[in-house]
Design a protein around this motif. Sequence first.
Motif, PDB file in Angstrom:
ATOM      1  N   ALA A  69       0.835  -1.203   0.000  1.00 44.23           N
ATOM      2  CA  ALA A  69       0.000   0.000   0.000  1.00 44.23           C
ATOM      3  C   ALA A  69       0.869   1.253   0.000  1.00 44.23           C
ATOM      4  O   ALA A  69       0.570   2.243  -0.673  1.00 44.23           O
ATOM      5  CB  ALA A  69      -0.939  -0.013   1.213  1.00 44.23           C
ATOM      6  N   ARG A  70       1.975   1.194   0.752  1.00 41.79           N
ATOM      7  CA  ARG A  70       2.873   2.348   0.797  1.00 41.79           C
ATOM      8  C   ARG A  70       3.518   2.584  -0.567  1.00 41.79           C
ATOM      9  O   ARG A  70       3.723   3.731  -0.991  1.00 41.79           O
ATOM     10  CB  ARG A  70       3.937   2.176   1.883  1.00 41.79           C
ATOM     11  N   ALA A  71       3.836   1.498  -1.279  1.00 37.56           N
ATOM     12  CA  ALA A  71       4.447   1.633  -2.617  1.00 37.56           C
ATOM     13  C   ALA A  71       3.461   2.266  -3.594  1.00 37.56           C
ATOM     14  O   ALA A  71       3.846   3.071  -4.453  1.00 37.56           O
ATOM     15  CB  ALA A  71       4.911   0.271  -3.120  1.00 37.56           C
ATOM     16  N   VAL A  72       2.177   1.901  -3.460  1.00 40.19           N
ATOM     17  CA  VAL A  72       1.152   2.512  -4.316  1.00 40.19           C
ATOM     18  C   VAL A  72       1.108   4.020  -4.082  1.00 40.19           C
ATOM     19  O   VAL A  72       1.057   4.826  -5.027  1.00 40.19           O
ATOM     20  CB  VAL A  72      -0.226   1.864  -4.065  1.00 40.19           C
ATOM     21  N   TYR A  73       1.142   4.434  -2.800  1.00 47.06           N
ATOM     22  CA  TYR A  73       1.138   5.866  -2.498  1.00 47.06           C
ATOM     23  C   TYR A  73       2.410   6.559  -2.993  1.00 47.06           C
ATOM     24  O   TYR A  73       2.371   7.715  -3.458  1.00 47.06           O
ATOM     25  CB  TYR A  73       0.917   6.108  -1.001  1.00 47.06           C
TER      26      TYR A  73
END
Lengths: 391, 391
Positions: free
Chosen positions: B302-306
Motif C-alpha cells: 500500500a505504501r508503494a502505491v502511495y
Amino acid sequence: MPSTSRVEAFPVNTPAASQIFTTVLSHGPLTRLEAARRAGLSPAAVTKAVRPLLEAGYLLEDANDEARPALGRPANLVRVDGGRALFIGLKVTGDEIIGVLADLCCRIRVARRVPLRGREPGQVLTVAAELVQELLTEADGFGVRVQGLGIAVSGDVDRAEGTVRYSPFLEWRDVLLAELATMTCGLPTTVDNDVRALTVAEQWFGDGVGLSDFALVTVGAGIGCGLVVHGRVVAGAHGVAGEIGHVTVDPAGPPCHCGNRGCVEAIAADPAIVAQVREVTGSEVADIAEAIELAHRGDAGARAVYAKAGEAIGRGIATVANLLGPARVLISGEGLAAYDLFAEQIRDAFTAAAFGSAARCDVHTRPLPFEEWARGAAATAIQSFITADPN
Amino acid sequence: MPSTSRVEAFPVNTPAASQIFTTVLSHGPLTRLEAARRAGLSPAAVTKAVRPLLEAGYLLEDANDEARPALGRPANLVRVDGGRALFIGLKVTGDEIIGVLADLCCRIRVARRVPLRGREPGQVLTVAAELVQELLTEADGFGVRVQGLGIAVSGDVDRAEGTVRYSPFLEWRDVLLAELATMTCGLPTTVDNDVRALTVAEQWFGDGVGLSDFALVTVGAGIGCGLVVHGRVVAGAHGVAGEIGHVTVDPAGPPCHCGNRGCVEAIAADPAIVAQVREVTGSEVADIAEAIELAHRGDAGARAVYAKAGEAIGRGIATVANLLGPARVLISGEGLAAYDLFAEQIRDAFTAAAFGSAARCDVHTRPLPFEEWARGAAATAIQSFITADPN
C-alpha cells in the motif's frame, strides 16, 4: 561612445492611445469606428488618440473608396505607415548573429548574417555593434530613423531587467545585455528569449493576431514553445516558461540533457533524431539534413525515428492544450523541413491525448523565413517603442 | 416565482472603483495611500472611488492608532465590512449538495449538506432551491441581505454563458444552470467549474492573494488544477484548462477513463489508488479510507502505491511549472488526508522534473475545510457582485 539621442519619442502618452495604435497596427486598415469598437473605446477617445499620431506621420488616413456610402461622408480608413520608422532585430546563436532591418509593420527590409569570433560577451557585442552599424548605414538609404534594437537569445532571459540570466549555447550567466548593447550600439535595446520574441511577432503581426490565447511551438535544434495567455506572452515568475521540450513523453525513453529521460526534446529535436537514425539504421548520417534525406529515400528505420518524433511533439502539444486550452497552436521552426515525415503522427498523437474539447484547438504549421528569429527580436523592439512609458 | 428584486446594486460604476474595492478586499486594511499604490491609481482617484463605498457601508474607515504619526493627522485604515453582505455557495457532487452562507470576505457563517434524490437537472434544482431557502432563512438572522448565489460543478462549465456543457458525474450536457437557478432560487447566479471556483477563492481570499501567477492542484476523487496567469483564472478557449489529471506520466501505465494510459489521474486519484492497493496487496479494501489505513499500518504494498501516486503528482506539477512558471503551487483537496504517505515523493519528483529555475517555484500544501468547494462557489458569487457591469 554613441548616444541614443538620435531616437525620437513615440507621440503616445496614454494607455488609450497606445491601445488604438496597436489595434490599427495589428488589424488595420480600419475605420475609426471599427478601431474604437475593437479597442473598446469611444469614438471621441479615438479621435483624441489618433490626432498626434496622424500629425507625426505614424498613422495615415485614406479615403475608403470601396466603403463609400450612397449618402454622406465616406468612412476613411486609418492605417499605420510602416515606412515611418525602422528597427533592428538580432538573433544571437552559438555561431553567428542574424540581423534584420524591419519597418514599423515588422516587414523585413534587409537581412544579414555574420559569424561570431568567440562567445564571450565582449566578443559578441563587438560583432553585434558592427552588424548594427552596417544596418544603420542601410537604413540611411531609406531616409528613416532606426528607433530601437531587439536582441533575441535562447535560454533564461529577463526582459524587464534586460539580463541574460543563463544561456547554455553562449555559456553566459547574468549578462546585462540590454545595458551593454544600448551603450555599444547607441540604440534603446530590448532583450528577450528567442522563442518569446518570435511569439510576439506572431501575436502582433502574424497568425496570433486577434487571439487572446495561443501557443507557438518551434521544432528544430531544440523544441520550444511561446505561450500567450489573456493577451500577454507568458514569461514565468522565475524566467522559465513554455518548456514543452521537457514534457516527459516516456520515462523509459532516451536520456535528456536536463537530467531526465524521454523528454520531447530528447526524442524530437535535431540532435536526438540524428543520434537515433544512426543507432537504428547503422548509417553514419552527418547531420539532420542527411537524416531527412535518408528518410525521404524511404529508409524504414529513419522513417520510424521521425514517426516517434512526431508522436512526442503531438503529445507535448496536447499537454499544452489540456493545461491552457489555447484557441490555436502554431508549429514553426527549421524542423518544418521534415514536416511531411511526421505531420500525421503529430496530428494523431495530439488528437489521442487531447482531453475533451481541448481537441478542438486549431493546430497548424506556420512556415517562416530563415530570418524569423531576428524578425522576432525586431518585433520586441517595436513593442518597446510603442508601449514605452514616456515619463 | 421568486424574483431577484431583493438584491441591491453594488455602488461601483467605474473600473477604478472596482479595482480599489478588490484591492482593499484582498489586502486590507490599508491606508488610502497604500491602496492607491497597490492599485496603481492616484490618491484623488481613490478618494473619489471610496466615497460611495463608505456611504453604502461596504467600506469602513478606522483611526489607525498604531500608525499615528508624531505630528499631523493619523493615517486612517480602510477595510471591507465583511458583514455588509452575504452570499450563498453550492457545490453539486453526484450524491449531494454542500452549501455555505459566506460573508463578503468569504468567511463561512453557516454550512449544510443535503443528499440528492436524483441527478436530473430538475431534481438537482429542487434540492438546491430548498437548501438556498434554508440558508436564506439563516441569513435573516444576521439581518443582512444575500446578494448572490454561486454554484460549482465539476466538468466543462462555461461561466460567461452560465452553462454546464458537460458534467461526467451528473451526466449533464448543455444545462443552462445559471438561468434555471436564478429563476428557481431568486438570486443572481454564477456557475463555474469547481476547481476554478476554488482557485478564485484562493486568489481573492487565500494563499494566492497578491500573486499574478499561481496554480492550485486538488487531489482526491480526481486530480484537478486551477491556473491563474497574468492575474486571471485560465478558462481555456474551448472550456478545457488545467487538466493536470491527464498529463501522461507513463505511456505504459494503467488505463485512464480518458482513453489514454498512465495519466496522473489513472495513478494518483482515489479510485486508482484503491484499485492498485487491492491488486498489489490482495487486500479487499472497500474505499480510500481503508487504503490509507492499510498504508498507515505499514503495509509495504500500500505504501508503494502511495509512493507511485506521489511521483505522478510531482511530475504533473513539474509540467505545470515548466510550461507556466507560476510563483506558487498550492496542493489541496481531500487527498491531503494521505499527505504524509506521498509528500516526499511529490517533492522529489517535482524537483527532478522541474527545468532550471522552474524548481524555485514554491510548492506547498493548503489544507482547507470540507466546505472548501462550496466556499469557492461563494467566492465566484462575490466576484460577480463586485465586478458586475452596472449598465
